[in-house]
Design an enzyme around this catalytic site. Structure first.
Site, PDB file in Angstrom:
ATOM      1  N   HIS A 177      49.623  45.062  44.344  1.00  0.00           N
ATOM      2  CA  HIS A 177      50.616  45.337  43.334  1.00  0.00           C
ATOM      3  C   HIS A 177      50.310  46.872  42.822  1.00  0.00           C
ATOM      4  O   HIS A 177      48.841  47.297  43.288  1.00  0.00           O
ATOM      5  CB  HIS A 177      50.547  44.409  42.282  1.00  0.00           C
ATOM      6  CG  HIS A 177      51.595  43.373  42.375  1.00  0.00           C
ATOM      7  ND1 HIS A 177      52.525  42.956  41.266  1.00  0.00           N
ATOM      8  CD2 HIS A 177      51.811  42.511  43.455  1.00  0.00           C
ATOM      9  CE1 HIS A 177      53.237  41.953  41.757  1.00  0.00           C
ATOM     10  NE2 HIS A 177      52.764  41.641  42.994  1.00  0.00           N
ATOM     11  N   ASN A 194      55.258  45.752  42.031  1.00  0.00           N
ATOM     12  CA  ASN A 194      54.681  46.018  43.420  1.00  0.00           C
ATOM     13  C   ASN A 194      54.530  47.365  43.826  1.00  0.00           C
ATOM     14  O   ASN A 194      54.977  48.372  43.563  1.00  0.00           O
ATOM     15  CB  ASN A 194      55.875  45.145  44.393  1.00  0.00           C
ATOM     16  CG  ASN A 194      56.047  43.807  44.121  1.00  0.00           C
ATOM     17  OD1 ASN A 194      55.122  42.971  44.669  1.00  0.00           O
ATOM     18  ND2 ASN A 194      57.102  43.262  43.528  1.00  0.00           N
ATOM     19  N   HIS A 248      49.947  41.505  50.081  1.00  0.00           N
ATOM     20  CA  HIS A 248      51.007  41.458  49.034  1.00  0.00           C
ATOM     21  C   HIS A 248      50.164  42.085  47.625  1.00  0.00           C
ATOM     22  O   HIS A 248      49.793  41.434  47.053  1.00  0.00           O
ATOM     23  CB  HIS A 248      51.518  40.340  48.802  1.00  0.00           C
ATOM     24  CG  HIS A 248      52.774  40.334  47.816  1.00  0.00           C
ATOM     25  ND1 HIS A 248      54.123  40.389  47.894  1.00  0.00           N
ATOM     26  CD2 HIS A 248      52.608  40.343  46.526  1.00  0.00           C
ATOM     27  CE1 HIS A 248      54.768  40.169  46.851  1.00  0.00           C
ATOM     28  NE2 HIS A 248      53.741  40.368  45.773  1.00  0.00           N
ATOM     29  N   CYS A 288      54.691  42.296  37.129  1.00  0.00           N
ATOM     30  CA  CYS A 288      54.111  41.623  36.126  1.00  0.00           C
ATOM     31  C   CYS A 288      54.840  41.774  34.607  1.00  0.00           C
ATOM     32  O   CYS A 288      54.512  42.936  34.241  1.00  0.00           O
ATOM     33  CB  CYS A 288      52.744  41.961  35.693  1.00  0.00           C
ATOM     34  SG  CYS A 288      51.473  41.743  37.066  1.00  0.00           S
ATOM     35  N   ARG A 297      64.012  39.903  46.460  1.00  0.00           N
ATOM     36  CA  ARG A 297      63.255  38.633  45.986  1.00  0.00           C
ATOM     37  C   ARG A 297      62.381  38.926  44.694  1.00  0.00           C
ATOM     38  O   ARG A 297      62.911  38.559  43.612  1.00  0.00           O
ATOM     39  CB  ARG A 297      62.891  37.698  47.099  1.00  0.00           C
ATOM     40  CG  ARG A 297      62.345  36.197  46.815  1.00  0.00           C
ATOM     41  CD  ARG A 297      61.445  35.794  45.847  1.00  0.00           C
ATOM     42  NE  ARG A 297      60.093  36.168  46.280  1.00  0.00           N
ATOM     43  CZ  ARG A 297      58.920  36.551  45.508  1.00  0.00           C
ATOM     44  NH1 ARG A 297      59.095  35.868  44.213  1.00  0.00           N
ATOM     45  NH2 ARG A 297      57.922  36.788  46.046  1.00  0.00           N
ATOM     46  N   ASP A 298      61.469  39.244  45.090  1.00  0.00           N
ATOM     47  CA  ASP A 298      60.495  39.643  44.104  1.00  0.00           C
ATOM     48  C   ASP A 298      60.756  40.452  42.860  1.00  0.00           C
ATOM     49  O   ASP A 298      60.464  40.069  41.807  1.00  0.00           O
ATOM     50  CB  ASP A 298      59.036  40.142  44.620  1.00  0.00           C
ATOM     51  CG  ASP A 298      57.762  40.077  44.116  1.00  0.00           C
ATOM     52  OD1 ASP A 298      57.820  40.203  42.669  1.00  0.00           O
ATOM     53  OD2 ASP A 298      56.465  40.120  44.635  1.00  0.00           O
TER      54      ASP A 298
END
Lengths: 309, 309
Positions: free
Chosen positions: A209, A249, A207, A240, A13-14
């Site tokens: 990064h 991530n 979550h 980002c 997803r991300d």
């Protein structure tokens, strides 16, 4: 053996929604199969948003249906609103994650709603869940919890208030996201300690990064204060787009290596996890993948000692 | 303001001796000047070994003499034996670091001496120091303290015993090195806690690697249990030539970013530190540099908030 921590893979997803290319449905299925084979038991497989906004997620329903065939897997989907939740529940997702921005500016930019409106959205999604699929979990994830590139500093009180409001609105748990890669270990410990004090065992995933290389240090910090669910992404995919060259991530491979090396069981087989990079790379030709552990390889004897998958 | 931690830059020694190319003396001087300008106050500038073994270090005496002109800088040199110590003291080094392997196999491979013979070497170097340059510090750094690719596991008791023996032989301090990139945060905490129990404030630097991405997490772990000196390398230069593609040492830029973001003062100006990559890159054309912070850039307003350099 029950794992000590839950590694929640968010790459499908991300990761996929942050790259320009669209992975084919067939490749997604192969990748999900490989992730599951490595022992991952929670995967965020899709985002239920209008296909015109995110063409990468146009096949969300089909992907959820496929993921449901993988035994023992919790199939997670991101939903920004009730409409998305309806579609995700209809497709059969086991768990919904709703993004709530602690930054007022980011909330408007990301979901075109104020923070208060998003809390109401959580309430409506929970009502829908109660009425139609009571077994489904609802997670409210507080984004920009550690800082915001639009607004700058984000008050910790705002983060705590929003998480408490989401739980009050019926969310089963609330996690914290370092959306913009600004968190540091001291802050991670402080904020998650406050979360446990505020919402107790309803504290959800960290979550985090890896924008400036602090991803694993921040995960360690979160683990130190009691967090047991960690979002991460195979190959560090995602993150980002406004930090060119920076991986996004936390890298699942490195995170699993760190925990297993510490004796914290993840339930994930590292060799199979590294093998799951192949369908990812094949499905997104030319996309750079991150991860030091795959580059360096496992220490001799490591896999034999700790493999559980 | 006194910094809270000491960042000991090892790139000019550890980094340069691990790459195939030789940096010119002029480039070394430019690079050292830039590192000093960024606020670094301890730099391992050279290794005093036979030039036929390490041609990159043939100019060690000239580099030490130059580094001594940089105000406030502690000029460190690695010396594997008495002969190297004589040359380093003659050149004017302020601090000597002696590598002692906790792994019996690595000790023979690295310095062709047993561990016991190396303790005697420390004793002779300390005697030489006492007789000729009593103000100079002597550090005994225990390499392969967290594991060894030749021998496999390294007993913690062996590490502690060796550190205690080095201190008994007269070393001012003893640090621990993750030479082969095998350390994990739980182990780092455990072993440094035992070091403080065993040799107290004679516990020296944490020299940690980023082979599998755990560098910063391991530094955080060491800081948690009281370590206040950290070896690192600009651009992550150095490390394990047998782990292709894996960066070696902890990246100074990311380490400084982590500490400063946490409010732990390093005395280093991050913008100037990132600028010090230019002379490094110019002096080693084509050599890959690591570091997420330089890639992502500093968060808006960060340098203004925390710069002290």
């Amino acid at each position: 053996m029950t794992p000590d921590v839950l590694i929640s893979e968010v790459g499908p997803r991300d990761g996929l929604q942050s790259v320009a290319a669209t992975m084919s449905t067939e490749h997604k299925k192969r990748w999900l199969t490989a992730l599951h084979a490595a022992g991952l038991r929670e995967i965020e497989v899709a985002s239920f948003v209008p296909a015109k906004l995110l063409p990468q997620m146009a096949d969300a329903a089909e992907v959820v249906a496929f993921a449901r065939t993988l035994p023992g897997l919790t199939v997670m989907a991101l939903v920004p609103n009730v409409r998305g939740a309806e579609a995700a529940l209809e497709a059969g997702a086991h768990k919904l994650t709703i993004p709530l921005s602690a930054s007022a500016a980011h909330s408007l930019a990301n979901v075109r709603k104020t923070r208060e409106e998003m809390v109401e959205e959580v309430r409506r999604i929970v009502e829908l869940r109660d009425a139609t699929a009571p077994g489904v979990q609802v997670e409210a994830n507080i984004s920009t919890a550690f800082g915001c590139t639009l607004q700058g500093e984000v008050a910790e009180d705002d983060v705590l208030r929003l998480a408490a409001a989401a739980i009050e609105a019926g969310a089963d748990e609330s996690g914290l996201s370092d959306t913009t890669g600004m968190a540091n270990p001291a802050q991670v410990r402080r904020l998650f300690r406050r979360m446990f004090a505020e919402v107790g065992d309803r504290t959800g995933a960290a979550h985090l990064h890896n924008t400036r290389g602090l991803g694993l240090a921040n995960c360690l910090a979160a683990h130190d204060v009691g967090v047991r669910t960690f979002d991460s992404s195979l190959g560090g995919l995602g993150g980002c787009p406004y930090a060119p060259g920076a991986s996004g991530n936390v890298v699942t491979e490195d995170l699993v290596f760190m925990f297993e090396a510490m004796g914290v069981r993840t339930g994930v087989n590292l060799e199979k996890l590294i093998a799951a990079r192949t369908p990812l790379a094949e499905g997104l030709p030319g996309e750079p993948l991150y991860g030091m552990t795959p580059e360096a390889g496992l220490p001799k004897g490591f896999a034999r000692e700790v493999a559980h998958g």
